[in-house]
Design an enzyme around this catalytic site. Structure first.
Site, mmCIF file in Angstrom:
data_model
loop_
_atom_site.group_PDB
_atom_site.id
_atom_site.type_symbol
_atom_site.label_atom_id
_atom_site.label_comp_id
_atom_site.label_asym_id
_atom_site.label_seq_id
_atom_site.Cartn_x
_atom_site.Cartn_y
_atom_site.Cartn_z
ATOM 1 N N GLU A 240 11.154 -25.679 8.282
ATOM 2 C CA GLU A 240 10.785 -24.891 7.096
ATOM 3 C C GLU A 240 10.009 -23.647 7.490
ATOM 4 O O GLU A 240 10.194 -22.584 6.916
ATOM 5 C CB GLU A 240 9.901 -25.723 6.161
ATOM 6 C CG GLU A 240 10.665 -26.680 5.268
ATOM 7 C CD GLU A 240 9.779 -27.256 4.177
ATOM 8 O OE1 GLU A 240 8.679 -27.759 4.524
ATOM 9 O OE2 GLU A 240 10.176 -27.217 3.004
ATOM 10 N N ARG A 266 11.612 9.292 -7.593
ATOM 11 C CA ARG A 266 10.639 9.518 -8.665
ATOM 12 C C ARG A 266 9.823 10.791 -8.410
ATOM 13 O O ARG A 266 9.170 10.910 -7.363
ATOM 14 C CB ARG A 266 9.697 8.305 -8.742
ATOM 15 C CG ARG A 266 8.548 8.451 -9.713
ATOM 16 C CD ARG A 266 9.028 8.410 -11.133
ATOM 17 N NE ARG A 266 7.923 8.422 -12.083
ATOM 18 C CZ ARG A 266 8.077 8.608 -13.381
ATOM 19 N NH1 ARG A 266 9.282 8.784 -13.885
ATOM 20 N NH2 ARG A 266 7.041 8.600 -14.184
ATOM 21 N N GLN A 277 0.693 11.548 0.485
ATOM 22 C CA GLN A 277 0.334 10.709 1.637
ATOM 23 C C GLN A 277 -0.119 9.297 1.203
ATOM 24 O O GLN A 277 0.162 8.314 1.893
ATOM 25 C CB GLN A 277 -0.774 11.379 2.439
ATOM 26 C CG GLN A 277 -0.937 10.760 3.815
ATOM 27 C CD GLN A 277 -2.048 11.413 4.599
ATOM 28 O OE1 GLN A 277 -3.167 11.580 4.101
ATOM 29 N NE2 GLN A 277 -1.747 11.808 5.817
#
Ligand SMILES: Cc1cc2nc3c(=O)[nH]c(=O)nc-3n(C[C@H](O)[C@H](O)[C@H](O)COP(=O)(O)OP(=O)(O)OC[C@H]3O[C@@H](n4cnc5c(N)ncnc54)[C@H](O)[C@@H]3O)c2cc1C
Length: 377
Positions: A240, A266, A277
Site C-alpha cells: 500500500e 487567467r 512571482q
C-alpha cells in the site's frame, strides 16, 4: 543510482495515461458527484490487462513488477483524474489479490486469481473494525473452529470495494490469534452493510461488513494460523505504501499541470497570473513537493522490488506524500482563486481526494511511530 525506466515501461506509462484519459477522465467529475462506481470503466481497464497487473502470468496475471504497478497506477491517476478509481484498483491489487497470490494454497489461487486477474471478479480486504483501526491487533471478530470449518462473527468498517467485491480476505481472531480467511462474499452470513458517504475518492465504494455466523472452510486460511498480522497484513501495508502511493503521485502531477494551464490563461492586471512571482513560486513549490514525493515513493518501491529492507523508506514515502499532496491541492485552489472553491473545477475534488492519503493504510501518525521506532531501536 539508476533512476531510469526501460523503453517498455515508458511505453506502458504512455499507453495507460492515454487509456485513462479516454476511459476514466470523461465521467470522473460526475461519478464523484454521484458517489458512483462505474463497472463499465472497470471492464475497459480490465480488458487492457490492468486488473491482474501484480500477479504472475502463470497464475493469470500480467506479471508486472512493483515498479510496473507503480507506473500503471500513477499513469491512470494522471490521465484519469479519479482518486476513487486509484483507491479501488489499488485495493483490488494489493490487499484484494496479492495476499491470495503470496499466501494462498494452490487451490485458493486457482479458484480466485484467474477471475481477479481478468477483472470478472473484484477483491477486497477487511481488517479494520469500529474499535480497531490503527491498533489492528485489537480486532474483535472471532473465528471459531467447528470441524473442517471456521465460523466468523464480527463487524468490519471502511472496507474498500465492500459493496462490489466477490472475494474478501477477512482478519479474525482464532484461539491462536489474528488469522486471515479468504471469504466468498456470497457465503451466507457475509452481509454487506451501510455504504459509507465519503468526503473524497467517492467513485470508490466503501462499506461496513457484518459477519454473522459466516462459515468458511479451514482451507480458506492464508499463511499461518494466529500469525496473519505480521505475515500477511504488514506485508500488504508495504505494498500500500508504495503501489497505492503512486496513484497519489499521478494525481499530484495532474493537479500541477491543470494549475499551470490555468495560471497561464487567467489574466489579471493585464497579464497572465503566472507572471506574478507570488503565483510562479507557488507552482515551483508544488513541483518541488511532487518531485520529493515521487522520489520517495519510487525509492521505497525499488528497495521492495530488489528485496532490500524498505520498511523505513515506505513509511517515509507515505508520511511525506500524505502531507504534501494536501499542501499542493490547497495551493492549486489558491491559484484558481474563487473558481478553485467551486465544484466545477477539478482543484476542489483534488483536495478532497488528497486527504485520504494521510489516513488510509496507516495514518501519518502511525508512519511516524514506525519511523521513530526504527530510528530508536
Ligand atoms: C476511504 C477509506 C478506505 C479504507 N479502506 C480500507 C480497507 O479496504 N480495508 C480495511 O481493513 N481498512 C480500510 N480503511 C481503514 C483505514 O486503514 C483506517 O481508517 C486507518 O488505519 C485509521 O484507523 P481509524 O480510522 O480507526 O483511526 P484511529 O486508529 O482511531 O485513529 C484516530 C487518530 O488517532 C491517531 N492515533 C491512533 N493511534 C495512535 C498512536 N499510537 N500514536 C499516535 N496517534 C495515534 C491516528 O493517527 C488518527 O489521527 C479505509 C479507510 C478509509 C477512510
Amino acid at each position: 543510482m539508476d533512476f531510469s525506466i526501460t523503453p517498455e515501461q515508458e511505453q506502458l506509462y504512455a499507453s495507460m495515461k492515454r487509456l485513462a484519459a479516454e476511459v476514466v477522465a470523461p465521467g470522473a467529475a460526475q461519478r464523484d458527484k454521484d458517489g458512483r462506481w462505474d463497472p463499465d470503466v472497470w471492464k475497459q481497464l480490465a480488458a487492457a490487462g490492468v486488473a491482474g497487473m501484480p500477479i504472475p502470468e502463470d497464475l493469470g496475471g500480467s506479471g508486472g513488477s512493483i515498479i510496473d504497478c507503480c507506473l500503471v497506477n500513477e499513469a491512470l491517476a494522471e490521465g484519469g483524474h479519479d482518486g476513487g478509481l486509484g483507491l479501488s484498483l489499488g485495493a483490488h491489487w494489493v490487499i484484494g489479490s496479492v495476499p491470495i497470490w503470496l499466501h494462498g494454497t494452490p487451490e485458493l489461487q486457482q479458484r480466485w486469481l484467474p477471475g481477479l486477474c481478468d477483472g470478472s471478479l473484484i477483491g477486497a480486504w477487511a481488517s479494520t473494525e469500529p474499535e480497531a483501526g490503527s491498533d489492528a491487533g485489537a480486532i474483535r471478530t472471532t473465528a471459531v473452529r467447528e470441524g473442517d470449518d471456521f465460523v466468523l462473527n464480527g463487524t468490519k468498517i471502511f472496507i474498500t470495494n465492500g459493496p462490489i467485491a466477490d472475494v474478501c480476505t477477512v482478519l479474525a481472531k482464532t484461539e491462536k490469534g489474528p488469522s486471515a480467511f479468504v471469504v466468498d462474499t456470497t457465503t451466507p452470513g457475509f452481509v454487506v452493510g451501510r455504504e459509507l458517504d465519503k468526503m473524497g475518492c467517492r467513485s470508490s465504494p466503501t462499506a461496513e461488513i457484518h459477519l454473522q455466523d459466516c462459515r468458511v472452510p479451514a482451507t480458506s486460511m492464508l499463511s499461518v494460523e494466529g500469525e496473519a498480522l505480521w505475515r500477511v497484513a504488514f506485508e500488504c501495508f508495504s505494498w500500500e505504501r508504495t503501489v497505492m502511493m503512486a496513484a497519489t503521485i499521478g494525481g499530484m502531477r495532474a493537479t500541477i499541470d491543470g494549475t499551470i494551464r490555468y495560471a497561464k490563461e487567467r489574466q489579471q492586471f493585464g497579464k497572465p497570473i503566472a507572471h506574478f512571482q507570488a503565483v510562479a513560486h507557488k507552482l515551483a513549490e508544488m513541483e518541488i513537493n511532487y518531485q520529493v514525493c515521487r522520489n520517495a515513493v519510487y525509492k521505497a518501491a525499488w528497495l521492495k522490488q530488489t528485496g532490500k529492507d524498505h520498511m523505513l523508506e515506505a513509511s517515509v514515502a507515505k508520511a511525506i506524500t500524505g502531507k504534501l499532496v494536501v499542501e499542493n491541492a490547497l495551493e492549486a485552489i489558491q491559484i484558481h482563486g474563487g473558481y478553485g472553491y467551486l465544484r466545477d473545477f477539478p482543484a476542489e475534488r483534488a483536495l478532497r481526494d488528497a486527504k485520504l492519503t494521510s489516513i488510509g493504510g496507516g495514518t501519518t501518525e502511525i508512519q511516524k511511530m514506525i519511523i521513530s521506532r526504527l530510528l530508536l531501536a
